[in-house]
Design an enzyme around this catalytic site. Structure first.
Site: not given
Length: 310
Positions: A225, A273
């Site tokens: 994250r 990502h």
């Protein structure tokens, strides 16, 4: 009896997931109505993704569970209207993707591949990297993803230290916990892999003080994250040369703005990502199995601990 399943994950995801979900439900022997527009009072299960139009769960009076399509639940776990079980996604396809990304980038930095790829300039650079047993790796976060990555790296011969907020035992892997354990894991990390969930306790976990604990020239991989790292502190450590490189797959803002300093920094690699993505075919199987369990009165898989936040 027919289970009514609301797909509350957006139109784009519906186009991708509808067919795999219908196939998985049929294989699991679940008779179901699967739709995007069911009346709330008739819904038994909600298939959910962050950003869904469903934010108030109060009208879903007979719903038995919310089944998240992604591994991360930080955008839903604190919703005060959600009082039914919440299951996160633990999918072997997602896990496999993460293991491959982490292993690939650990090996890239371990072997010094960037030097040879970026410097095809006629200069002979016979710098031989150490063998894996001489390159220490620490993995912060020992959930489904972190533990599998740690096992793979250990299998390749790296001395791996794992750290988690609560004590864990994973075979012969060295597992630490607590603040003292974190300091040890950081101090012994030539390569550091971040796979922690995002909670109030883990946000900015890698601040300036903890970054300074890492060995000189250490490499950070963050496919977990974005907010786990203090961006300004990371850039300062890279600028000073205290850190060798950061390979980042997740960010506070996504897509990462074109003007963000990470893009142009010579010691930063940005990947968009892609470290691990939920695969519709395999994720659908996980969703269908949980619905089968719910209909059979069996315990659901991968339930979120609301107090812990994951």
């Amino acid at each position: 009896m027919t289970a009514n399943i609301l797909f509350a994950a957006g139109e784009a995801q519906w186009r991708v997931y509808e067919a795999p979900l219908r196939r998985a439900l049929a294989r699991a022997g679940v008779t179901a109505t699967l739709a995007t527009d069911l009346a709330p009072a008739e819904v038994d299960y909600i298939v959910y993704a962050p950003g869904s139009a469903v934010q108030d769960f109060t009208p879903f009076t007979r719903a038995r569970a919310v089944l998240n399509l992604w591994a991360g639940v930080e955008k839903i776990v604190g919703n005060p209207t959600l009082r039914i079980p919440l299951a996160r996604m633990v999918d072997h396809g997602l896990t496999r993707g993460m293991v491959e990304w982490v292993t690939g980038h650990v090996l890239r930095h371990h072997l010094g591949m960037d030097t040879h790829i970026l410097h095809q300039d006629g200069v002979w650079r016979p710098d031989v990297p150490p063998l894996a047993p001489d390159r220490r790796v620490s993995v912060l976060g020992l959930g489904a993803l972190g533990s599998e990555c740690a096992r793979m790296l250990s299998h390749l011969g790296f001395p791996v230290t794992g750290w988690s907020r609560s004590p864990k035992e994973i075979g012969t892997l060295r597992c630490l916990s607590g603040e003292d354990g974190l300091r040890t894991a950081l101090a012994q990390a030539d390569i550091l892999v971040l796979l922690l969930p995002l909670t109030p306790e883990t946000e900015n976990l890698l601040d300036a003080a903890r970054l300074a604990t890492l060995p000189s020239g250490a490499v950070i991989l963050n496919p977990g994250r974005g907010p786990l790292i203090d961006d300004a502190a990371l850039l300062a450590a890279l600028d000073s040369g205290a850190l060798g490189h950061a390979t980042l797959d997740v960010f506070r803002e996504e897509p990462l703005p074109p003007e963000h300093p990470f893009w142009a920094h010579p010691r930063v690699t940005v990947t968009p990502h892609i470290a691990s993505e939920t695969r519709p075919e395999t994720a659908a199987q996980v969703i269908a199995e949980n619905i089968r369990r719910g209909e059979a009165g069996e315990p659901l898989l991968h339930l979120v601990d609301r107090d812990a936040g994951y």
